[in-house]
Design a protein around this motif. Structure first.
Motif, PDB file in Angstrom:
ATOM      1  N   GLY A 181       0.802  -1.221   0.000  1.00 44.08           N
ATOM      2  CA  GLY A 181       0.000   0.000   0.000  1.00 44.08           C
ATOM      3  C   GLY A 181       0.830   1.263   0.000  1.00 44.08           C
ATOM      4  N   LEU A 182       2.119   1.136  -0.280  1.00 43.15           N
ATOM      5  CA  LEU A 182       3.032   2.279  -0.338  1.00 43.15           C
ATOM      6  C   LEU A 182       3.190   2.757  -1.775  1.00 43.15           C
ATOM      7  N   TYR A 183       3.639   4.002  -1.917  1.00 42.21           N
ATOM      8  CA  TYR A 183       3.873   4.596  -3.232  1.00 42.21           C
ATOM      9  C   TYR A 183       5.354   4.960  -3.357  1.00 42.21           C
ATOM     10  N   LEU A 184       5.739   5.379  -4.548  1.00 41.15           N
ATOM     11  CA  LEU A 184       7.150   5.666  -4.830  1.00 41.15           C
ATOM     12  C   LEU A 184       7.393   7.167  -4.919  1.00 41.15           C
ATOM     13  N   ASN A 185       8.427   7.617  -4.207  1.00 43.91           N
ATOM     14  CA  ASN A 185       9.003   8.946  -4.451  1.00 43.91           C
ATOM     15  C   ASN A 185      10.229   8.687  -5.317  1.00 43.91           C
ATOM     16  N   PHE A 186      10.086   8.882  -6.594  1.00 46.22           N
ATOM     17  CA  PHE A 186      11.065   8.413  -7.575  1.00 46.22           C
ATOM     18  C   PHE A 186      12.215   9.398  -7.732  1.00 46.22           C
ATOM     19  N   ASP A 187      13.437   8.905  -7.488  1.00 44.83           N
ATOM     20  CA  ASP A 187      14.660   9.683  -7.676  1.00 44.83           C
ATOM     21  C   ASP A 187      15.563   8.908  -8.633  1.00 44.83           C
ATOM     22  N   PRO A 188      15.763   9.408  -9.854  1.00 43.12           N
ATOM     23  CA  PRO A 188      16.520   8.641 -10.855  1.00 43.12           C
ATOM     24  C   PRO A 188      18.000   8.485 -10.545  1.00 43.12           C
ATOM     25  N   SER A 189      18.581   9.391  -9.767  1.00 46.96           N
ATOM     26  CA  SER A 189      20.030   9.383  -9.565  1.00 46.96           C
ATOM     27  C   SER A 189      20.525   8.077  -8.956  1.00 46.96           C
TER      28      SER A 189
END
Length: 306
Positions: A181-189
């Motif tokens: 039930g979690l979401y992503l805080n997307f950091d490409p680095s």
């Protein structure tokens, strides 16, 4: 999509000062640092005191953001929710709950944290513990209408040998956290130095991305040939000194921001892209940090539809 930045790069400035400067430079959003004030820890700050946050303070913050025409994109509290010390783990978990309550009071859509890891246990053992630890956090987030987002930072400095200290560093693990039930805080680095193409990696999962952090990275392959992917093993006095890569502000590293932003748009992402300034070249003084944020703005602004 809106362009913002994480306030942790200005630990000694008030939220009022940061908001005024951000608006004057053309930024449209802020990801507000909400760590507890526990002393001088790198890359942390306390611009919102979640543990004592009141409806009156929420009204003040809401008015501040409205005055400067800014969006409050997320409350940032990135710590180890699987800390090996039970007392410390409980304190981290409780502060996440406080951040969720504060976010709900301000209408902020997301709270960001890490899964973390107990370095003395296997990945499988940590996953089982995480499922129990995060169940009440996810339930509370759902009750409040706030999304709990996990950044895919490797946090190699949390592991004594430089191995991943946050179990969210790959698409395989993203699928697992989504199942909780979690979401992503997307950091490409973080993906770049792990040998993962960030554009290809995020494409199938854009609908699970609730926040994006914009950080770039510069790698030195000739040094990787000496140390390997985990980084320095001998004489590594600083756990964060991997020896063969460093973070940069967007535009000064290797992330293809044109392709990445295009994929996010194609997948329907319409949230905030928040610059996370950890560039050692454009750090050290407040004026250099401001310059780094201006470079990031100049790089990203032409790629984001207003």
């Amino acid at each position: 999509m809106k362009l913002g930045f994480l306030t942790a790069c200005f630990p000694d400035r008030s939220l009022e000062e940061i908001a005024a400067w951000a608006a004057s430079c053309g930024y449209e959003a802020l990801e507000v640092a909400a760590w507890p004030d526990l002393g001088d820890r790198p890359y942390t700050a306390t611009h919102l005191k979640a543990e004592t946050f009141t409806p009156g303070e929420a009204e003040r913050v809401t008015e501040l953001f409205a005055t400067h025409n800014l969006t409050l994109s997320s409350l940032a509290y990135y710590d180890n929710n699987l800390h090996p010390d039970p007392t410390e783990r409980s304190a981290v978990n409780q502060h996440v709950l406080a951040c969720l309550d504060a976010a709900a009071l301000t209408g902020c859509p997301t709270v960001g944290t890490f899964v973390g890891r107990d370095p003395g246990k296997s990945v499988a053992q940590n996953m089982r513990e995480a499922e129990a630890v995060f169940a009440p956090l996810v339930d509370r987030a759902g009750e409040l209408g706030v999304k709990l987002v996990i950044e895919n930072c490797v946090m190699e400095g949390w592991h004594p040998d430089g191995y991943p200290g946050n179990l969210a560093y790959s698409p395989e693990l993203w699928e697992w956290i989504f199942s909780l039930g979690l979401y992503l805080n997307f950091d490409p680095s973080h993906l770049v130095w792990m040998g993962i193409d960030p554009v290809a990696a995020v494409r199938p999962y854009v609908d699970h991305v609730a926040h994006v952090q914009a950080k770039d990275i510069e790698t030195f392959p000739e040094l990787r040939n000496r140390y390997g992917y985990p980084g320095k093993a001998v004489g590594r006095t600083d756990p964060w000194d991997v020896g063969w890569w460093r973070y940069r502000v967007p535009g000064l590293g290797e992330v293809d921001w044109r392709r990445l932003i295009d994929v996010l748009y194609e997948g329907g992402y319409d949230g905030v892209m928040s610059v996370e300034h950890e560039d050692p070249v454009w750090g050290g003084t407040e004026e250099r940090v401001r310059t780094g944020l201006r470079i990031a703005h100049r790089t990203l602004r032409p790629l984001i539809v207003m």
